[in-house]
Design an enzyme around this catalytic site. Sequence first.
Site, PDB file in Angstrom:
ATOM      1  N   ASP A  37      34.789  47.190  38.027  1.00 57.61           N
ATOM      2  CA  ASP A  37      35.114  48.338  38.888  1.00 57.61           C
ATOM      3  C   ASP A  37      34.141  49.493  38.661  1.00 57.61           C
ATOM      4  OD1 ASP A  37      36.580  49.641  40.834  1.00 57.61           O
ATOM      5  OD2 ASP A  37      38.021  50.467  39.402  1.00 57.61           O
ATOM      6  N   HIS A  39      27.335  47.851  44.945  1.00 61.49           N
ATOM      7  CA  HIS A  39      27.723  46.434  44.840  1.00 61.49           C
ATOM      8  C   HIS A  39      26.503  45.583  44.476  1.00 61.49           C
ATOM      9  CE1 HIS A  39      31.627  47.549  46.134  1.00 61.49           C
ATOM     10  NE2 HIS A  39      31.303  47.783  47.387  1.00 61.49           N
ATOM     11  N   LEU A  84      28.808  27.479  29.879  1.00 59.75           N
ATOM     12  CA  LEU A  84      29.733  28.566  30.214  1.00 59.75           C
ATOM     13  C   LEU A  84      30.426  28.216  31.524  1.00 59.75           C
ATOM     14  CD1 LEU A  84      30.558  31.669  29.610  1.00 59.75           C
ATOM     15  CD2 LEU A  84      28.894  32.206  31.391  1.00 59.75           C
ATOM     16  N   GLU A 122      44.449  40.528  25.360  1.00 54.81           N
ATOM     17  CA  GLU A 122      44.131  41.856  24.815  1.00 54.81           C
ATOM     18  C   GLU A 122      43.379  42.647  25.891  1.00 54.81           C
ATOM     19  OE1 GLU A 122      45.200  42.928  21.908  1.00 54.81           O
ATOM     20  OE2 GLU A 122      46.120  40.986  21.502  1.00 54.81           O
TER      21      GLU A 122
END
Length: 246
Positions: A24, A41, A135, A204
Amino acid sequence: MTAPDSPPPCGGGSIPAHVAIVMDGNGRWARRRLLPRVAGHRAGMETLRRVIGWCIERGVRVLTVFAFSSENWARPDEEVSAILRLMGQALMEEVPRLHEAGVRLHVVGDRSGLPPELPPAIEAAEQRTAGNTRLVLNVCFNYGGRWDIVQAAQALARHGEPITEQSLAQALALAHVSDPDLLIRTGGEQRISNFLLWQLAYTELYFSARLWPAFDATEFDRALAAYARRQRRYGRTPEQVAAQAA
Ligand code: IPE
Ligand code: IPE
Ligand code: MG
């Protein structure tokens, strides 16, 4: 007294296996530079490219990012179109790079609402990277946590399956990965904004004031260090957790 399921392992001192990020602050970053929001963006996409590299270097196994929410359709048409175009462009330009780096891509969200050229490009990118194991990158696009829970419940009902925590979790759009260990939200807001409602139950949380295009390796490492200091208790007492770790 024992719980029906053994408690999940504690992440004390370790690198989180799964990091989720609410990316954000793009619009504010651009506005401060007197640029159109879409420039934010675009800059945000470059940040994501860097974060993928940091995750690989530090041994994070799964990265899940919030790129476009079910609610973001409410933005001005011009901004929505620009974000959809950027997604199409990213699928063309970034996928070879991701593949090279050993990244497996999943695009998660409601594809039925997307322009017709996007779903085939998404499927091609997912297929191309399907064999990669360094990943897992989940890009949540046209995604909402409520949409996900509803589509999962509908799928179970359609097949006449019993609704349990396990069956519902298996029907969710992120069933291919474990729940996030760490959620980072940049941009200063301290809310979930309909991101992973089910999966964040024991994640978390780390809130960073940094706007997403300005998010850097130092701030990322600060989040990882904060995570390493947390004691994950899953309802138990600190003493129980310490005894289990010993
Ligand atoms: C996040 O940045 C990207 C999307 C929601 C698509 P924003 O565009 O929300 O940036 P701010 O919050 O207005 O600064
Ligand atoms: C959350 O950011 C969605 C994404 C980052 C894609 P928003 O900017 O849409 O969140 P709100 O509207 O401030 O809660
Ligand atoms: Mg925002």
